[in-house]
Design a protein around this motif. Structure first.
Motif, short mmCIF file in Angstrom:
data_model
loop_
_atom_site.label_atom_id
_atom_site.label_comp_id
_atom_site.label_asym_id
_atom_site.label_seq_id
_atom_site.Cartn_x
_atom_site.Cartn_y
_atom_site.Cartn_z
N SER A 393 7.16 -0.39 9.56
CA SER A 393 8.29 -0.39 8.39
C SER A 393 9.80 -0.04 9.02
O SER A 393 9.72 0.97 9.49
N TRP A 560 -8.81 8.46 3.53
CA TRP A 560 -9.59 7.29 3.07
C TRP A 560 -10.91 7.75 2.93
O TRP A 560 -11.51 7.16 1.88
N ALA A 594 7.17 6.68 -1.63
CA ALA A 594 6.23 6.77 -0.53
C ALA A 594 5.29 5.74 -0.52
O ALA A 594 4.52 5.51 -1.66
N SER A 595 4.77 4.99 0.59
CA SER A 595 3.84 4.06 0.54
C SER A 595 3.05 4.12 1.76
O SER A 595 3.38 4.23 2.97
N ARG A 596 1.71 4.39 1.46
CA ARG A 596 0.70 4.33 2.80
C ARG A 596 -0.57 3.34 2.38
O ARG A 596 -0.75 3.20 1.12
N PRO A 597 -1.19 2.94 3.45
CA PRO A 597 -2.20 1.67 3.36
C PRO A 597 -3.14 2.27 2.23
O PRO A 597 -3.78 1.62 1.28
N SER A 632 4.22 -0.78 3.44
CA SER A 632 4.09 0.32 4.50
C SER A 632 4.09 -0.25 5.93
O SER A 632 3.90 0.40 6.62
N SER A 633 4.32 -1.75 5.90
CA SER A 633 4.35 -2.33 7.28
C SER A 633 5.68 -2.91 7.24
O SER A 633 6.35 -3.30 6.15
#
Length: 663
Positions: A393, A560, A594-597, A632-633
């Motif tokens: 990103s 995860w 914020a953004s995470r997978p 997030s990408s």
């Protein structure tokens, strides 16, 4: 010089690859008669002394005076590369924490600075530019650097060097104490805003902006005039920037924070130079990759570029419309006009404009994409990527196409027409990852993909392909005796992936008992592996006996496993006391942008839980109104990620009867 550096205890000094005993040999080669070998040695020095930065090693401190002296020697073939090493080191020294800075560095730089300042008067203008770049990169007080920079400015006649001097003056004027020359430098830079040369005016804005961040937005006229002027190519010859049109566009756009599209709209105005038109689209992609709101203003400009005479421009315009997807649907007819466009990009894959149009129509769920996808699937090679690719990103955009399976995966509405192509790809697949990719598409399509079941049954007998086929069959979920028999034969104790086979067998109408027995064999002291957690969630109450290990995992530290275990625990027991806090913790950063997978599945799990997840819904109620993208990408994946997370949050808010804020 040689005798002096032979007295240094290089063997006890350290660089990025251990002992610095190789440094004197590399320095000697830098001064050798063979230019190619000298450059190779200089590159090795850069790698050893700097690599990716993060610290200033003791070897860098010891090498600094020799780097500068070699750079000052006219017949040293690698002198410019050596000055580049010095520039990186002095810049890094000003940024690293004190404990990451070799204690001897400050004194070594203080001794080297006069020699670098002297290089401002070197006969070679390229060396003068490099020297200005080094001085602009350092944190030495302005009172030490400004006098030499100002003197050089008065006599410098090389246009590219003058640009580097302007930038160096701007940086040096910020380094206090700047002494009596600080005010003189600042006044000079302000005056250069009205200089006759467009690139000098641009350099002045860049030089002043760190101390006056509001200036670029006030002088967009200067920025646009300069970056769209043919003279912008002069920046390729500078040491500070060394970029052509797109690089200068990106560098200058960084002066402007926030979502305003004004600068980008100016770049998208028509221009006779194709590089400028490509640069305008590149900047549009960078802005849209970070912000949602500019799409309204930029969409008509992007659509206008669909009939550009240059294939690269048409490709990029269509690709950006694909990224925007549903909001670009009003321009679907314009995109469809490119389905026969054979224009080819000058890239390794040679993507065509038509392929970008197919991708854009697919994102709009327009059926006109289907023939192009079937055609691409029938060819051994197309412009669509062969593998899934992920990009970081960033504030720029990667104009690439997804893999073909990633395109069709978003088109379950057209499954009937696309299934023959997918089955053909399965037959022709020479690599296991291709089999898995298309079988995952079928699994995601669910019952819609039922016509593929007979084909998948054949793959179950293939040791190479059976796990992919089992995954697809589990997702489709069609009961069938043939599938149960084949899968049951692969779920015996000791068989690899027995839990997958047993689960797929259950989904095909079998019993849950063999799945539980297979899962027993995957349980360790650390809990279940992630694939097993998803199977447990699907089993629901059948897996109630695993509540305790799932509860332990839901309280664990790994994001995860914690999210998947919490979901499984809820699905198995209905427990919301432990699961909702675990899942809410995973999405907490989303409220701040914020953004995470891991956040997307966590939000989706919370939405399934429903009203009991209200604390998470309250936390995320402002997310739909955020203008910043949440992917997030980078590349197209960032846009789809943003859409997906927003849709999941909306689903959560609706499930919990919480009203979100309007954009």
């Amino acid at each position: 010089m040689w005798g002096e550096w032979d007295t240094v205890g290089w063997a006890v000094l350290r660089h990025n690859y251990g002992s610095a005993k190789d440094v004197p040999g590399l320095l000697r080669r830098c001064a050798g008669p063979d230019p190619r070998d000298a450059e190779r040695a200089a590159d090795d020095l850069l790698n050893n002394l700097f690599h990716q930065g993060g610290w200033i090693c003791s070897a860098a401190t010891a090498a600094l005076p020799y780097l500068v002296r070699l750079a000052a020697t006219p017949d040293v073939p690698s002198r410019r590369t050596l000055l580049g090493i010095v520039s990186r080191l002095v810049s890094e020294a000003g940024q690293v924490a004190e404990q990451r800075l070799d204690p001897g560095w400050p004194a070594a730089w203080e001794r080297a600075l006069p020699e670098v300042l002297a290089l401002l008067d070197a006969a070679d203008p390229a060396v003068r530019r490099d020297a200005a770049d080094v001085i602009g990169s350092c944190r030495s007080p302005g009172e030490l650097t400004l006098p030499a920079l100002l003197r050089r400015w008065e006599v410098e006649d090389d246009p590219a060097t003058r640009l580097d001097l302007v930038l160096a003056l701007g940086r040096a004027a910020l380094q206090e104490p700047s002494g009596e020359h600080g005010a003189e430098a600042r006044s000079l830079l302000r005056g250069l805003l009205d200089a006759p040369e467009a690139q000098t005016r641009l350099a002045a804005v860049h030089a002043i902006a760190p101390g006056d961040p509001g200036l670029p937005a006030q002088r967009i006229d200067i920025l646009l005039e300069a970056v769209r002027d043919p003279g912008v190519e002069l920046w390729q010859h500078t040491s500070t920037v060394e970029s052509g049109v797109q690089g200068v566009h990106h560098w200058t756009a960084a002066l402007l924070t926030g979502p305003s599209p004004t600068f980008t709209l100016g770049l998208l105005d028509d221009h006779p130079d194709v590089g400028q038109r490509v640069g305008g689209l590149a900047r549009a992609g960078g802005l849209l990759a970070r912000w949602c709101s500019p799409a309204t203003a930029l969409l008509p400009r992007l659509a206008a570029r669909l009939d550009d005479p240059a294939a690269e421009v048409r490709f990029r315009a269509a690709e950006l419309l694909a990224c925007l997807g549903p909001v670009a649907a009003p321009y679907a007819h314009d995109v469809a006009a490119l389905l026969g466009d054979t224009g080819v990009r000058d890239t390794r894959r040679g993507e065509t404009v038509a392929e970008a149009a197919v991708w854009a129509l697919a994102r709009m769920n327009d059926p006109r994409c289907v023939p192009g996808l079937i055609e691409a699937g029938a060819r051994p090679r197309s412009g669509f990527a062969s593998n899934s690719a992920h990009y970081p990103s960033a504030d720029w955009h990667y104009p690439v196409l997804p893999a073909l399976h990633e395109v069709v995966g978003h088109l379950p509405d057209h499954a009937e027409l696309l299934l023959p192509m997918i089955l053909g790809r399965l037959d022709a697949a020479a690599e296991v990852h291709v089999l898995h990719s298309y079988c995952e598409v079928l699994a995601d399509w669910g019952p819609t993909a039922e016509p593929a079941v007979p084909h998948l049954l054949g793959l179950l007998e293939d040791d190479r392909a059976w796990t992919a086929a089992a995954t697809a069959l589990a997702g489709i979920g069609t009961p069938g005796r043939a599938a149960r028999e084949l899968l049951s034969a692969r779920s015996r104790p000791g068989d690899a992936h027995a839990e997958l086979a047993a689960w797929a067998c259950w989904k095909a109408g079998g019993e849950p008992g063999p799945v539980l027995e297979a899962l027993d064999r995957t349980l360790t002291a650390d809990g279940f592996p992630r694939p097993a957690l998803r199977i447990l969630a699907d089993l629901g109450a059948h897996a109630a006996r695993y509540a305790d290990p799932l509860r332990t995992m839901a309280a664990g530290t790994g994001a995860w496993p914690r999210v998947e275990a919490a979901h499984a625990l809820w699905a198995v027991t209905g427990d919301t006391e432990n699961t909702v806090p675990a899942l809410t913790t995973a999405v907490r950063g989303l409220a701040e942008g914020a953004s995470r997978p891991v956040m997307l599945p966590a939000v989706r799990h919370l939405a399934r839980i429903g009203p009991a997840a209200r604390p998470a819904a309250e936390l995320l109620r402002e997310v739909p109104a955020r203008d910043q993208r949440l992917g997030s990408s980078g590349g197209w994946r960032g846009f789809l990620g943003d859409e997906s997370i927003r849709a999941a949050v909306e689903e959560l808010l609706a499930a919990c009867d919480v009203e979100g804020l309007a954009p």
